[in-house]
Design an enzyme around this catalytic site. Sequence first.
Site, mmCIF file in Angstrom:
data_model
loop_
_atom_site.group_PDB
_atom_site.id
_atom_site.type_symbol
_atom_site.label_atom_id
_atom_site.label_comp_id
_atom_site.label_asym_id
_atom_site.label_seq_id
_atom_site.Cartn_x
_atom_site.Cartn_y
_atom_site.Cartn_z
ATOM 1 C CB CYS A 2 -0.955 0.024 1.184
ATOM 2 S SG CYS A 2 -1.985 -1.443 1.357
ATOM 3 N NE ARG A 27 4.709 1.450 -0.103
ATOM 4 C CZ ARG A 27 5.532 1.478 0.949
ATOM 5 N NH1 ARG A 27 6.746 1.978 0.825
ATOM 6 N NH2 ARG A 27 5.151 1.015 2.117
ATOM 7 C CD1 TRP A 74 -0.804 -6.018 -2.996
ATOM 8 C CD2 TRP A 74 -1.146 -6.846 -0.945
ATOM 9 N NE1 TRP A 74 -0.435 -7.346 -3.013
ATOM 10 C CE2 TRP A 74 -0.639 -7.876 -1.757
ATOM 11 C CE3 TRP A 74 -1.435 -7.135 0.384
ATOM 12 C CZ2 TRP A 74 -0.409 -9.162 -1.296
ATOM 13 C CZ3 TRP A 74 -1.221 -8.418 0.858
ATOM 14 C CH2 TRP A 74 -0.702 -9.417 0.017
ATOM 15 C CG ASN A 99 -0.207 2.106 3.934
ATOM 16 O OD1 ASN A 99 -1.175 2.153 3.175
ATOM 17 N ND2 ASN A 99 0.965 2.622 3.615
ATOM 18 N N GLY A 100 -1.674 -1.114 6.761
ATOM 19 C CA GLY A 100 -1.566 -1.994 7.918
ATOM 20 C C GLY A 100 -2.809 -2.823 8.118
ATOM 21 C CD GLU A 483 16.781 -14.067 -5.251
ATOM 22 O OE1 GLU A 483 16.564 -12.942 -5.729
ATOM 23 O OE2 GLU A 483 16.124 -14.526 -4.302
ATOM 24 C CE LYS A 487 14.708 -11.434 -7.515
ATOM 25 N NZ LYS A 487 14.096 -11.966 -6.292
ATOM 26 C CD GLU A 490 9.907 -12.418 -6.360
ATOM 27 O OE1 GLU A 490 9.626 -11.774 -5.339
ATOM 28 O OE2 GLU A 490 11.017 -12.333 -6.927
ATOM 29 C CG HIS A 506 17.396 -38.422 -1.790
ATOM 30 N ND1 HIS A 506 17.527 -39.712 -1.318
ATOM 31 C CD2 HIS A 506 18.647 -37.910 -1.851
ATOM 32 C CE1 HIS A 506 18.803 -39.966 -1.080
ATOM 33 N NE2 HIS A 506 19.508 -38.885 -1.405
ATOM 34 C CE LYS A 605 11.739 -3.370 -3.820
ATOM 35 N NZ LYS A 605 12.536 -4.407 -4.476
#
Length: 610
Positions: A2, A27, A74, A99-100, A483, A487, A490, A506, A605
Amino acid sequence: MCGIVGAIAGRDVVPLLIEGLKRLEYRGYDSAGIAVVDGDMVRRVRRTGRVAAMESAAQAEHFTASLGIGHTRWATHGGVTEHNAHPHISHGDLALVHNGIIENHEAQRERLEALGYEFESQTDTEVVAHLIHYYRAQGADLISALQQAVKELDGAYALAVIDKRDPSTMVAARMGCPLLIGLGEGENFIASDVSAILSATRKVIFLEEGDTASLTREAVHVFDADGAEVQRDIHLSDVSLASLELGPYQHFMQKEIHEQPRAISDTLEGIVAAGGFDPALFGADAEALLRDVDSVQILACGTSYYAGLTAQYWLEDIAGIRCAVDIASEYRYRKVVANPNQLIVTISQSGETLDTMEALKYAKSLGQLRTLSICNVPESAIPRASKLVFFTRAGAEIGVASTKAFTTQLVALFALTGVLAKLRGAIDEVQEAAYLDELRYLPGSVQHALNLEPQVALWAEKFAPKQHALFLGRGRHYPIALEGALKLKEISYIHAEAYPAGELKHGPLALVDEDMPVVVIAPNDSLLEKVKSNIQEVRARGGEMFVFADADSHFGDSKQVHVIRTPRHIGVLSPIVHTIPVQLLAYHTALARGTDVDKPRNLAKSVTVE
């Protein structure tokens, strides 16, 4: 997550609000809106989707005002609908953005409904708007009503409020979510991120936990959690507008990938200037605090967690110190055996990651007071709560998928490894000098890896039609495989998983066929021959492999095995160099699939909610 922007001025603030929201798009969000005081009324426009849709509506309705607030949302409580979008309005009198997450919103909603308040949204935020309105109706002025309301809220919040009955004032509150005040000449601002107001001012005040504030055009008053007026330091932001512009690149992610040689060089500057692994790199009291540390606990989320996993190999191999790495959201909820001689290391690009902040608070509550923060944003919450700090110098990172923040975190963690190794007598002056030489060459090695972009882009064309991918690595390159998989999923939305290459037989080997590309991180280190054996296991099952090797590794291309050779093997710092091609692979695959590279769906973000 947000974004908030607010302004009170002697000019039309609507263009500034919209520009600020555009700068906050990175964000992550799914709706946007603004509210302004226009004469004797509060006007509002909200839209789902991009800021541009809301901007068009505001222009069509001829929005102008000298007082207003804006928000990018968001979704948490309630779906992505216009009714759930911010700002929220109570009784046509006041508007609020938030926000929150308000944890006790259900109990507050029941109470307010009993008092006659009606709700039009499913959000927790509308509760706050009505609660402030309630205290205003009891005779409180705007700042007092806000202060009374927040005392009844459980959870995290950054709030900005305007009221048509007081058109000369804007108020704000902060608990657990970042919020700052921008200071201008005859105008003042509120924002969740300095980038939102950079075009108007660089002078900022960072609100602290529990602070509330009242802003007029000419003055700013800040109050602590007890309601006492306090003076907070004024800072001059060093974020540049140029860093927030694309320049010649297609996307911010591409720009930030290519900025890594400079970001790494800037982050190394203090280490090189010190001529060695000086504890003072982490703070004036670092030597005394670090000298008798007997273990390290790293706490982080997402990409920062993978940086911590890489550092675990360095710390144990080079410094000879035990290291554990935990996902912050898990650590904060498990029963931890406290050790006062353990160093708690938190890693966060934004310095505001809620799970990481709460994990740090939990560790400190157990008496673990040796704390170090590695962060990219000065004056953010996590560094302020830590005794020692290392600020990476990656600059503003706009793309949601972290790139240069990750590699500069790795540089910081290697510096910590060197400092602890030196204090423990695990390295001598000769080895220290050798590591420093490797660090000096690192930006050049990263640039050489960036030069592989055309080859990686060709690989991306093969990945684009796929739905799944597998990444393999061994030793300190296994976190780089993790990583790389993160990526890819994402930003391209291809399902990707990573495994230590030795684990292939395995279980994961069952997934391998001609439709499952396998990416292998295969530097020329002590585990290379083991990795080659794992490659043969994939090859025997008809899998197609994409191998990132070093120039001096002996791999041959074939129909099943494609090889790109990064620069010569550079020893312990190899994970940093091998990060570059997996970033490029994700970027170009997303480009080929036509996804929103900088603003991938469902992601944000800065994750400031649980």
